[in-house]
Design an enzyme around this catalytic site. Structure first.
Site, short mmCIF file in Angstrom:
data_model
loop_
_atom_site.label_atom_id
_atom_site.label_comp_id
_atom_site.label_asym_id
_atom_site.label_seq_id
_atom_site.Cartn_x
_atom_site.Cartn_y
_atom_site.Cartn_z
N LYS A 289 12.06 -0.11 8.78
CA LYS A 289 11.12 0.90 8.27
C LYS A 289 10.45 0.40 6.99
O LYS A 289 10.92 -0.57 6.38
CB LYS A 289 11.88 2.20 8.00
CG LYS A 289 13.03 2.03 7.00
CD LYS A 289 13.98 3.20 7.03
CE LYS A 289 15.06 2.99 5.97
NZ LYS A 289 16.13 3.97 6.08
N ARG B 270 19.93 16.17 4.93
CA ARG B 270 18.55 15.70 4.96
C ARG B 270 17.96 16.08 6.32
O ARG B 270 17.14 16.96 6.42
CB ARG B 270 18.49 14.19 4.71
CG ARG B 270 17.11 13.65 4.54
CD ARG B 270 17.11 12.20 4.04
NE ARG B 270 17.55 11.23 5.06
CZ ARG B 270 17.53 9.92 4.87
NH1 ARG B 270 17.12 9.41 3.71
NH2 ARG B 270 17.93 9.10 5.82
N TYR C 226 -3.31 -3.81 -24.13
CA TYR C 226 -3.70 -2.42 -24.44
C TYR C 226 -2.80 -1.83 -25.51
O TYR C 226 -1.57 -2.04 -25.49
CB TYR C 226 -3.58 -1.55 -23.18
CG TYR C 226 -4.64 -1.78 -22.15
CD1 TYR C 226 -6.00 -1.60 -22.47
CD2 TYR C 226 -4.31 -2.17 -20.87
CE1 TYR C 226 -6.99 -1.80 -21.51
CE2 TYR C 226 -5.29 -2.36 -19.90
CZ TYR C 226 -6.62 -2.18 -20.23
OH TYR C 226 -7.58 -2.37 -19.28
N MET D 12 -3.05 -2.99 -14.99
CA MET D 12 -3.18 -2.68 -13.57
C MET D 12 -3.06 -3.94 -12.71
O MET D 12 -2.34 -3.98 -11.72
CB MET D 12 -4.51 -1.98 -13.29
CG MET D 12 -4.64 -1.55 -11.83
SD MET D 12 -6.26 -0.89 -11.44
CE MET D 12 -6.27 0.64 -12.33
C1 LIG Z 1 17.35 3.44 5.88
C2 LIG Z 1 18.43 3.91 6.74
C3 LIG Z 1 19.50 3.07 7.06
C4 LIG Z 1 19.72 1.73 6.41
O1 LIG Z 1 20.25 1.92 5.11
P1 LIG Z 1 20.62 0.67 4.18
O2 LIG Z 1 21.31 1.29 3.02
O3 LIG Z 1 19.34 0.05 3.79
O4 LIG Z 1 21.48 -0.20 4.97
C5 LIG Z 1 20.42 3.52 7.98
N1 LIG Z 1 20.28 4.74 8.56
C6 LIG Z 1 19.28 5.58 8.25
C7 LIG Z 1 19.22 6.91 8.92
C8 LIG Z 1 18.32 5.21 7.33
O5 LIG Z 1 17.33 6.04 7.00
#
Ligand SMILES: *Cc1c(COP(=O)(O)O)cnc(C)c1O
Length: 814
Positions: free
Chosen positions: A484, A582, A710, A759
């Site tokens: 992801k 969640r 700056y 920036m």
């Molecule tokens: C991102 C995620 C993981 C991986 O987590 P890490 O700590 O990066 O290994 C596993 N399961 C779910 C549901 C996630 O959202």
């Protein structure tokens, strides 16, 4: 090669199943994808940690392969081919290589050491190639598999071999020695690192020296750790910077333009040569080569002229962004048949574009006649699905009719002059040429104007980290890798391709769009979508993605569409909430969930999962255990009532490390793949994957009392040398990292950030650093690490990695 099959049976002490009395072999293969596989191939079915060659036998029989070395005969294929059955196919491959090596009798240079093996090999190849037909190990093929394969590539035309051998523990080198059977040994730098696998440095050296048990001479740097363990009876030819009793006494001085003069005394004469390098490792590697040339009786003039032309050995095949949306593979330093094969394999593995072009110079040192050589090249081109060949060189021009679609030019300049008339767009281009053709000019016109800031991704480190975590899994436990957020900022497609190559079981993305883009780019692994919006179900189905369902509302929507599209057994995943709060079904929703799914054949529960809130934190150990316990209970309830047996998974990276008992049938690896651990001890075992690099745009010196940036937030207390780097908060470098908190690395030294991060730029203090405009700058990587930055910035490595803006170019290498 042409070896009667019956000889192979006796060489391997194999049991023959089928007809071994007739037939002969011309090729040896261990790779089911090799273009050489055919009726005269002997295929060795090796069994590795992630791959079993026996699985490909059916497929290979279809392709015409008729003879296999196996440790068992796959069921149902008993009568379909000839089998040479052995206990261990790797040992058999090595035995075969020993036998094959014994058929040739020419000098062979064997190289080992901790560092510099590949460079010394490539340089010796360059230095000696005007006088010999050389066979050498491709790239760094120096392992228990790589060495035999290198040796098996020898043919009748070769008259010098150069092979490297590497070992990681005891009792390995004695297996490689009879395969390489070197006559000249070269021991390169013996570092202090990589002592794992050995009891101590002495043992490491002793083991490495076993490569040289039968050499006529051993070239090495005289060193009190090495000298005492060299077995008596071995003739040595040594060099030293300090010990005048060495055969060659060497000193070096730095010249202008990053060059070094190496002066040496040999047989009471003094000579000197110049090399175009100034770093210690290159100097030592060059001296190893120098000694081999001296041993072979080269005169100083030849040595000096050839060594002045040594070049940086490109250890990586780099994929660059080209003009008109092309991808460019730059391999513009060498052209020989073996490295062409490797580069073409790499080209084939790039599946972004159908269209592929090879730009190729004349090939040198193949040991074959030109007809045969270019005939073989033409076959490789066809086997690797390359649509267009652009040949450059006076020889290749003569053979262009061997290729179906080939334009040829006698010189690089002719190609450049005609460049406007050649079309390059939406394709992958491999640029492969001998150094003398100066193909870097071709790369320059094909490459998109370079960004100065890049995030370099080390794909080998990624593979290493993957295997590190895989090793923690019980057999049969599957692995899903989370890619992801653009592979945690590292690049989605390239990483997904690598994971596909490693045959992980699943990929995980957050949103449907991420999955669609991977599928569009040709990724075939199943992909789970963590958070599909109901509006995306249609495209999820269209692209064969697998949604995670976590509410009753989502389930009903999904089922409605499944009904509408008349799906059968479409895979999806059930998320349950066990305390993270969640996403996920809660205990009291399970009855309705189960009721809804009962008897429904439109969809199929592929897995049940949950996510832990505290797998990284020992302070919440009891809570984590409770989550696992609840997961076990709730998922069992679903399984029992629906009478299904799906995959179950709850562990993320730190879960894998801390809760080995809760692997169920799968784990979800994320941050660990990218080289980050929540545990300082474990961190030591992971390899750094991403290095964010930039360059110095400008350097100035300001007097005490002047300010930088700056708001004048940095005031110079004394005269200060200031370098400006073109990277800022719009690229993802937090402003909190400025004003003396953070630093960058230039020439291995820390340069503190002066004033506020802007920036698009930031300024650093280089008063104590010997650097010039254009020098490389490391923003993060080995130092500072993202872990270190996260600590200072009061955040977590995840945020730093995923903040690097998409305008920063990603460069992948192996
Ligand atoms: C991102 C995620 C993981 C991986 O987590 P890490 O700590 O990066 O290994 C596993 N399961 C779910 C549901 C996630 O959202």
């Amino acid at each position: 090669m042409s070896i009667p099959l019956k000889n192979c049976v006796s060489v391997l002490s194999a049991k023959c199943h089928g007809d071994c009395s007739s037939g002969h072999i011309e090729h040896v293969s261990i790779d089911s994808r090799s273009s050489h596989n055919g009726a005269t191939t002997l295929f060795f079915a090796l069994i590795g940690p992630n791959n079993n060659g026996h699985q490909y036998i059916a497929e290979l029989i279809e392709e015409g392969v008729a003879a296999f070395v196996v440790s068992y005969i796959p069921e149902g294929l008993e009568d379909k081919a000839t089998y040479l059955v052995v206990d261990n196919t790797l040992v058999a491959l090595q035995k075969f290589a020993i036998y094959y090596r014994s058929l040739f009798d020419f000098p062979v240079i064997g190289i080992t050491g901790s560092n510099g093996k590949t460079i010394v090999k490539e340089w010796l190849n360059f230095l000696l190639s005007p006088d010999f037909n050389i066979i050498r190990s491709p790239k760094s093929f120096n392992s228990q598999v790589g060495v035999p394969l290198s040796v098996i590539a020898i043919n009748e035309k070769h008259n010098l071999g150069i092979f490297e051998a590497g070992i990681s523990t005891v009792a390995e080198m004695e297996k490689l020695e009879p395969i390489v059977k070197p006559t000249i040994g070269v021991l390169t730098n013996i570092g202090t690192s990589h002592d794992e696998g050995f009891a101590n440095t002495t043992q490491k050296i002793t083991e490495k020296l076993k490569l040289f048990s039968h050499v006529e001479v051993l070239v090495y740097q005289k060193d009190e750790r090495v000298t005492p363990v060299i077995p008596v009876g071995i003739t040595t030819f040594s060099w030293s910077f300090t010990d005048k009793t060495a055969d060659v006494f060497v000193s070096h001085t730095k010249n202008a333009n990053h060059k070094t003069t190496i002066s040496y005394q040999y047989k009471n004469h003094s000579h000197s040569i110049e090399i175009p390098f100034e770093d210690r490792a290159s100097i030592e590697n060059a001296i190893s080569c120098l000694l081999v040339l001296l041993y072979l009786n080269y005169d100083n003039e030849t040595i000096a002229s050839r060594m002045s032309m040594l070049y940086p050995v490109q250890m990586r095949l780099e994929v660059k962004n080209g003009i008109n949306n092309c991808n460019l593979i730059d391999d513009s330093y060498s052209s020989d048949f073996q490295s062409l094969k490797i580069a073409l394999d790499f080209l084939e593995s790039q599946n972004k574009f159908q269209k592929k072009t090879l730009i190729l110079s004349d090939i040198f040192q193949s040991g074959l006649s030109d007809e045969e050589l270019y005939g073989r090249v033409a076959k490789l081109v066809v086997a690797n699905n390359i649509q267009r060949v652009i040949g450059i060189g006076e020889t290749i021009v003569k053979f262009k009719t061997l290729f179906t679609n080939c334009i040829a030019y006698p010189h690089t300049a002719d190609f450049l002059a005609d460049f406007e008339n050649l079309e390059f767009s939406n394709e992958t281009i491999l640029v492969k040429g001998a150094r003398s053709f100066e193909f870097e000019e071709i790369v320059a016109v094909l490459e998109q104007k370079k960004h100065e800031t890049v995030l370099e991704i080390n794909l080998n480190a990624l593979s290493y980290n993957l295997n590190f975590f895989k090793a923690k899994l019980q057999p049969q436990v599957k692995i899903m890798v989370m890619v992801k957020a653009f592979g945690y900022g590292n690049g989605g497609l390239e990483i997904a391709s690598l994971l596909e190559h490693h045959q992980v079981d699943y990929l995980g993305v957050a949103f449907a769009d991420e999955g669609i883009s991977l599928k569009n780019d040709g990724i075939r692994l199943p992909i789970m979508v963590l958070n599909p919006e109901s509006t995306s179900f249609s495209s999820i189905i269209q692209y064969q993605l697998e949604p995670e369902i976590y509410t009753l509302r989502g389930l009903h929507n999904f089922l409605k569409i499944a009904e509408h599209k008349n799906l059968q057994h479409f895979p999806f995943h059930i998320k349950i909430d066990t305390g993270m709060h969640r996403l996920g079904f809660e205990r009291n929703q399970l009855p309705e969930l189960i009721q809804t799914l009962k008897g429904n054949t439109r969809v199929q529960v592929k897995s049940i999962l949950s996510h832990m809130a505290t797998s990284d934190d020992g302070a919440h150990y009891a809570f984590a255990k409770q989550q696992i316990q609840l997961f076990d209970e709730l998922s069992s309830q679903i399984m029992t009532e629906l009478q299904i047996n799906p995959i179950r998974h709850i562990l993320n990276t730190s879960g894998i490390s801390n809760f080995p008992e809760a692997q169920f049938n799968m784990v979800r690896l994320g941050i660990g793949l990218y080289g980050v651990s929540n545990d300082a001890e474990e961190q030591k075992f992971l390899e750094n994957v991403g290095t964010l690099k930039s360059v110095i745009s400008q350097i100035r010196t300001i007097p005490a009392g002047d300010s930088v940036g700056y708001g004048r937030r940095f005031m110079a207390q004394k005269e200060t040398k200031v370098a400006t780097i073109p990277i800022g908060y719009a690229d993802g470098i937090s402003r909190a990292w400025g004003n003396g908190v953070g630093y960058v690395t230039i020439k291995n030294k820390k340069a503190t950030i002066l004033g506020s991060v802007c920036m698009d730029m930031l300024m650093v203090d280089v008063t104590e650093i010997d650097c010039v405009e254009g020098d490389d700058v490391i923003i993060f990587g080995e130092s500072p690490t993202v872990v270190e930055m996260a600590l200072a910035l009061k955040t977590i490595p995840y945020e730093i990695l995923t903040s690097i803006s998409q305008r920063v170019k990603r460069v992948f290498y192996r």
